[in-house]
Motif scaffolding. Sequence first.
Motif, PDB file in Angstrom:
ATOM      1  N   CYS A 165       0.821  -1.222   0.000  1.00 28.47           N
ATOM      2  CA  CYS A 165       0.000   0.000   0.000  1.00 28.47           C
ATOM      3  C   CYS A 165       0.851   1.267   0.000  1.00 28.47           C
ATOM      4  O   CYS A 165       0.319   2.379  -0.003  1.00 28.47           O
ATOM      5  CB  CYS A 165      -0.910   0.022   1.223  1.00 28.47           C
ATOM      6  SG  CYS A 165      -1.870  -1.478   1.463  1.00 28.47           S
ATOM      7  N   PHE A 167      -0.153   2.874  -8.241  1.00 25.97           N
ATOM      8  CA  PHE A 167      -1.197   2.402  -9.164  1.00 25.97           C
ATOM      9  C   PHE A 167      -1.900   3.599  -9.784  1.00 25.97           C
ATOM     10  O   PHE A 167      -1.814   4.721  -9.278  1.00 25.97           O
ATOM     11  CB  PHE A 167      -2.180   1.442  -8.481  1.00 25.97           C
ATOM     12  CG  PHE A 167      -2.700   1.850  -7.134  1.00 25.97           C
ATOM     13  CD1 PHE A 167      -3.664   2.843  -7.009  1.00 25.97           C
ATOM     14  CD2 PHE A 167      -2.241   1.223  -5.977  1.00 25.97           C
ATOM     15  CE1 PHE A 167      -4.158   3.204  -5.770  1.00 25.97           C
ATOM     16  CE2 PHE A 167      -2.726   1.578  -4.719  1.00 25.97           C
ATOM     17  CZ  PHE A 167      -3.694   2.576  -4.616  1.00 25.97           C
ATOM     18  N   CYS A 183      -1.056   4.950   0.696  1.00 18.42           N
ATOM     19  CA  CYS A 183      -2.406   5.108   0.150  1.00 18.42           C
ATOM     20  C   CYS A 183      -3.248   5.956   1.107  1.00 18.42           C
ATOM     21  O   CYS A 183      -3.087   5.873   2.324  1.00 18.42           O
ATOM     22  CB  CYS A 183      -3.030   3.724  -0.023  1.00 18.42           C
ATOM     23  SG  CYS A 183      -4.771   3.766  -0.490  1.00 18.42           S
ATOM     24  N   ASN A 220      -6.095   5.473   2.032  1.00 22.41           N
ATOM     25  CA  ASN A 220      -6.954   4.624   2.869  1.00 22.41           C
ATOM     26  C   ASN A 220      -6.172   3.838   3.918  1.00 22.41           C
ATOM     27  O   ASN A 220      -6.752   2.995   4.612  1.00 22.41           O
ATOM     28  CB  ASN A 220      -7.732   3.637   1.982  1.00 22.41           C
ATOM     29  CG  ASN A 220      -8.629   4.355   1.002  1.00 22.41           C
ATOM     30  OD1 ASN A 220      -9.281   5.332   1.361  1.00 22.41           O
ATOM     31  ND2 ASN A 220      -8.655   3.893  -0.237  1.00 22.41           N
ATOM     32  N   LEU A 221      -4.890   4.115   4.014  1.00 18.35           N
ATOM     33  CA  LEU A 221      -4.062   3.367   4.970  1.00 18.35           C
ATOM     34  C   LEU A 221      -4.191   3.994   6.360  1.00 18.35           C
ATOM     35  O   LEU A 221      -4.033   5.203   6.524  1.00 18.35           O
ATOM     36  CB  LEU A 221      -2.596   3.395   4.509  1.00 18.35           C
ATOM     37  CG  LEU A 221      -1.631   2.505   5.295  1.00 18.35           C
ATOM     38  CD1 LEU A 221      -2.017   1.039   5.161  1.00 18.35           C
ATOM     39  CD2 LEU A 221      -0.202   2.733   4.813  1.00 18.35           C
ATOM     40  N   CYS A 264      -6.101  -1.362   6.467  1.00 13.16           N
ATOM     41  CA  CYS A 264      -6.832  -0.623   5.437  1.00 13.16           C
ATOM     42  C   CYS A 264      -8.191  -0.204   5.994  1.00 13.16           C
ATOM     43  O   CYS A 264      -8.947  -1.047   6.475  1.00 13.16           O
ATOM     44  CB  CYS A 264      -7.016  -1.525   4.211  1.00 13.16           C
ATOM     45  SG  CYS A 264      -8.078  -0.797   2.956  1.00 13.16           S
ATOM     46  N   ILE A 312     -10.774   0.606   4.468  1.00 14.41           N
ATOM     47  CA  ILE A 312     -11.935   0.170   3.664  1.00 14.41           C
ATOM     48  C   ILE A 312     -11.816  -1.317   3.294  1.00 14.41           C
ATOM     49  O   ILE A 312     -12.364  -1.762   2.284  1.00 14.41           O
ATOM     50  CB  ILE A 312     -12.087   1.035   2.386  1.00 14.41           C
ATOM     51  CG1 ILE A 312     -10.843   0.919   1.492  1.00 14.41           C
ATOM     52  CG2 ILE A 312     -12.354   2.488   2.743  1.00 14.41           C
ATOM     53  CD1 ILE A 312     -11.085   1.478   0.076  1.00 14.41           C
ATOM     54  N   LEU A 333     -13.583  -3.087  -0.326  1.00 12.41           N
ATOM     55  CA  LEU A 333     -12.621  -2.694  -1.370  1.00 12.41           C
ATOM     56  C   LEU A 333     -13.235  -2.739  -2.764  1.00 12.41           C
ATOM     57  O   LEU A 333     -13.076  -1.793  -3.546  1.00 12.41           O
ATOM     58  CB  LEU A 333     -11.389  -3.604  -1.312  1.00 12.41           C
ATOM     59  CG  LEU A 333     -10.389  -3.284  -0.194  1.00 12.41           C
ATOM     60  CD1 LEU A 333      -9.416  -4.435   0.012  1.00 12.41           C
ATOM     61  CD2 LEU A 333      -9.623  -2.010  -0.531  1.00 12.41           C
ATOM     62  N   PHE A 384     -11.601  -0.568  -5.498  1.00  7.89           N
ATOM     63  CA  PHE A 384     -10.220  -1.016  -5.302  1.00  7.89           C
ATOM     64  C   PHE A 384     -10.101  -2.533  -5.506  1.00  7.89           C
ATOM     65  O   PHE A 384      -9.523  -3.242  -4.701  1.00  7.89           O
ATOM     66  CB  PHE A 384      -9.734  -0.607  -3.902  1.00  7.89           C
ATOM     67  CG  PHE A 384      -9.483   0.873  -3.771  1.00  7.89           C
ATOM     68  CD1 PHE A 384      -8.223   1.402  -4.003  1.00  7.89           C
ATOM     69  CD2 PHE A 384     -10.517   1.730  -3.448  1.00  7.89           C
ATOM     70  CE1 PHE A 384      -7.990   2.770  -3.896  1.00  7.89           C
ATOM     71  CE2 PHE A 384     -10.302   3.096  -3.349  1.00  7.89           C
ATOM     72  CZ  PHE A 384      -9.037   3.622  -3.577  1.00  7.89           C
ATOM     73  N   CYS A 431      -6.673  -4.255  -5.221  1.00  9.14           N
ATOM     74  CA  CYS A 431      -6.110  -4.616  -3.912  1.00  9.14           C
ATOM     75  C   CYS A 431      -6.525  -6.021  -3.501  1.00  9.14           C
ATOM     76  O   CYS A 431      -5.811  -6.703  -2.774  1.00  9.14           O
ATOM     77  CB  CYS A 431      -6.567  -3.620  -2.854  1.00  9.14           C
ATOM     78  SG  CYS A 431      -6.108  -1.921  -3.215  1.00  9.14           S
TER      79      CYS A 431
HETATM   80  S1  SF4 Z   1      -7.185   0.693  -0.582  1.00 11.36           S
HETATM   81 FE1  SF4 Z   1      -6.517  -0.347   1.283  1.00 11.36          FE
HETATM   82  S2  SF4 Z   1      -5.565  -2.285   0.592  1.00 11.36           S
HETATM   83 FE2  SF4 Z   1      -5.725  -0.905  -1.198  1.00 11.36          FE
HETATM   84  S3  SF4 Z   1      -3.714   0.162  -1.279  1.00 11.36           S
HETATM   85 FE3  SF4 Z   1      -5.135   1.456  -0.112  1.00 11.36          FE
HETATM   86  S4  SF4 Z   1      -4.787   0.897   2.043  1.00 11.36           S
HETATM   87 FE4  SF4 Z   1      -3.909  -0.747   0.765  1.00 11.36          FE
END
Ligand code: SF4
Length: 290
Positions: free
Chosen positions: A33, A38, A54, A56-57, A63, A65, A69, A74, A77
């Motif tokens: 992450c 990406f 990320c 969302n981290l 994570c 979410i 995901l 996402f 992921c």
């Molecule tokens: S959405 Fe969640 S699993 Fe995907 S890269 Fe971000 S933190 Fe990691």
Amino acid sequence: MPFTSNDSTASSSPSLDRGSLRPDCGNCFALCCTALGFSRSTDFAIDKPAGTPCQNLDSDFSCTIHDSLRPRGFRGCTVFDCFGAGQHVSQNLFQGISWRSDPGTAKNMFPAFKVVRQLHEMLWYLAEATNRTFDPDTSHQVNEFRKAIENAMSDTQQVLAIDLDDLHSRVRSVLMDVSEEVRSSYLATGDDHLDAALIPGADLMGKKMRSRSLCGADLRGAYFIAADLRGCDLSGADLLGADLRDARLEGADLSKALYLTQAQLNAAQGDARTLLPADLDRPRQWLNNG
Ligand code: SF4
């Protein structure tokens, strides 16, 4: 770094267990992450440059979410598999010191993760090759590669110095030897069930192949995107690097397929009837099917 499979410093007793090549996110500093980047696409809802966390981290490397995901855009992921590289880099190479607690570690930690992921992927295939070959010379060669890779992964600088292209081509060669040996055992009776389209790298996107026997086929790098493989028997079929995105695998037998990975399964569609190798998991999203 030149890489030799008869490295005299290699361990004499490598592990044959692929358990250590499965992700252990609780012991990883969320390297997938952060280290990887990406682009906004059908797999990712946002752009994220490599080397940045990320959005969302969470602060504990989880994570925020995780449980949503796919609906949140996402999907990528849920497909990714680090082959256990994350925990090896976090806990063994960097002794549990994270890029958050010591930001200076990121400079080597992130590149090391990318290399170790490729090394662990090779170990995944080599472990299978060890278990599938009956040729003592091939078995010896496979195990020497495994020992040398495991030895090289004990030190970050060694990891960063590895000539991955050279190693890849040499490992690939022995994997192909094992593939030929395994596949020939499924074709030994003059079997002519395989049509000429079933070749390495074949474009089989969307192809309807329901309930076909693909036993012993060399399908390395083939494109099965959205192909209908329901009820197919893929015993002894070489699936190294095959693209199974959205391939229909309901009721298919993959239990003896060669070089299958969790990431391939995660990207495909299947159900409770799909037969899998013992050390791969049925993807969570399949559980709602059939
Ligand atoms: S959405 Fe969640 S699993 Fe995907 S890269 Fe971000 S933190 Fe990691």
